[in-house]
Design an enzyme around this catalytic site. Structure first.
Site, PDB file in Angstrom:
ATOM      1  N   HIS A 189       0.823  -1.220   0.000  1.00 22.05           N
ATOM      2  CA  HIS A 189       0.000   0.000   0.000  1.00 22.05           C
ATOM      3  C   HIS A 189       0.851   1.263   0.000  1.00 22.05           C
ATOM      4  CE1 HIS A 189      -2.591   3.177   1.725  1.00 22.05           C
ATOM      5  NE2 HIS A 189      -3.595   2.516   1.166  1.00 22.05           N
ATOM      6  N   ASP A 190       1.846   1.288   0.888  1.00 22.12           N
ATOM      7  CA  ASP A 190       2.685   2.481   1.014  1.00 22.12           C
ATOM      8  C   ASP A 190       4.038   2.325   0.319  1.00 22.12           C
ATOM      9  OD1 ASP A 190       0.628   3.410   2.566  1.00 22.12           O
ATOM     10  OD2 ASP A 190       1.722   3.335   4.473  1.00 22.12           O
TER      11      ASP A 190
END
Ligand SMILES: *[C@@H]1O[C@H](CO)[C@@H](O)[C@H](O)[C@H]1NC(C)=O
Ligand SMILES: *[C@@H]1O[C@H](CO)[C@@H](O)[C@H](O)[C@H]1NC(C)=O
Ligand SMILES: *[C@@H]1O[C@H](CO)[C@@H](O)[C@H](O)[C@H]1NC(C)=O
Length: 290
Positions: A189-190
């Protein structure tokens, strides 16, 4: 004699009580392990060497026509255990009423746990944790949003931090239904899909040497949604001794997140939730119980 008999009875009852997690044999597998990654289109995921490697193994299979069901993240996670998005269209905190997969599993005595990396435990209901880092995100934990899990302490205690899985493997106590969500770095996600796959290799390979994890286990690798540019076409793959792939390791059947739920239901004859799971196609085409 009477006393002796009751001692024996006590011992029998006590030993039944000790085997809390007796295995419920499935039609195709005795355990399913879902690992969910984030926000990557099919094209980017299938270019990852590790995913190519896994699906090319003798017990690996690519589900090349698999689609997520919504944007953003949260409704996709909800869909996997609830059979619909429950009307959720954002990543905010929601409380959802109605039956979910846990109700079906518990009725048949199939053990389950939801492993959430960096989850603080104790039925934590906050949106993120730890404070300031948001490695854990509630939007990726559909279990805590289910009212009949969150408000039931016994059930809520089965939402555990990710580190519990190695503890359970070492104790030969891995439940039959495992839903594993890496933290927001490890799930990409990051960080992006290359970081996630590097993490995944380091996480998965040691576990593949542990019979307490692998015996009759179907591993299901999937992403929550695409990057917004591929019609929600995402990578999904299967791995494990129940998988008997065709020579090209490519199942082109159309599947989506409801197919996962339908597969779990079909495997243990759980019935259904009466939602999109009813008409979904289970991905059992190339599965045979080991
Ligand atoms: C996957 O990678 C491992 C380790 O590098 C290698 O031994 C194996 O042959 C690869 N399998 C496939 C099917 O590419
Ligand atoms: C959901 O329910 C919990 C109690 O279980 C409550 O504390 C929380 O405010 C509710 N959240 C929403 C978004 O309704
Ligand atoms: C899987 O099969 C589909 C349909 O024939 C094809 O378009 C796709 O390229 C195949 N993918 C792989 C990785 O073999």
């Amino acid at each position: 004699m009477k006393h002796f008999t009751s001692v024996i009875l006590f011992l029998i009852v006590a030993s039944i009580g000790a085997t809390v997690d007796a295995i419920v044999t499935g039609t195709y597998f005795d355990r399913i392990v879902l690992v969910m990654f984030e926000n990557t289109g099919y094209t980017q995921a299938i270019a990852q060497p590790y995913l190519q490697n896994l699906t090319s193994r003798s017990n690996g299979l690519l589900l090349s026509n698999y689609h997520a069901v919504a944007h953003p993240s949260q409704p996709n996670y909800i869909a996997t255990i609830f059979g619909s998005t429950a009307g959720i269209t954002d990543d905010n905190n929601h409380n959802v009423s109605g039956n979910n997969v846990v109700d079906l599993l518990e009725t048949k005595g199939v053990s389950w746990k939801a492993y959430m990396e960096n989850y603080p435990g104790n039925c934590y209901i906050g949106a993120t944790a730890p404070s300031g880092q948001h490695l854990y995100a509630r939007k990726h934990n559909p279990f805590i949003s289910m009212n009949d899990i969150r408000t039931n302490p016994t059930r809520c205690a089965k939402i555990v931090p990710g580190t519990q899985l190695d503890t359970d493997i070492n104790a030969n106590a891995v439940p039959q239904f495992v839903y594993y969500v890496p933290n927001q770095n490890n799930d990409g996600h990051d960080t992006g899909v290359a970081f996630a796959m590097n993490w995944f290799q380091g996480w998965l390979e040691p576990k593949l040497t542990k019979p307490a994890f692998t015996t009759n286990t179907l591993i299901f690798i999937v992403f929550d949604e695409d990057d917004g540019s591929q019609g929600n076409h995402i990578f999904a793959g299967l791995l494990g001794s129940p998988v008997h792939p065709p020579s090209n390791h490519n199942d082109t059947t159309s599947y989506n997140h409801y197919s996962y739920l339908a597969t779990v239901e079909k495997n243990w004859n759980l019935g259904n939730l009466g939602r999109n799971d009813v008409s979904a196609t289970a991905f059992t085409k190339y599965l045979i119980h080991p």
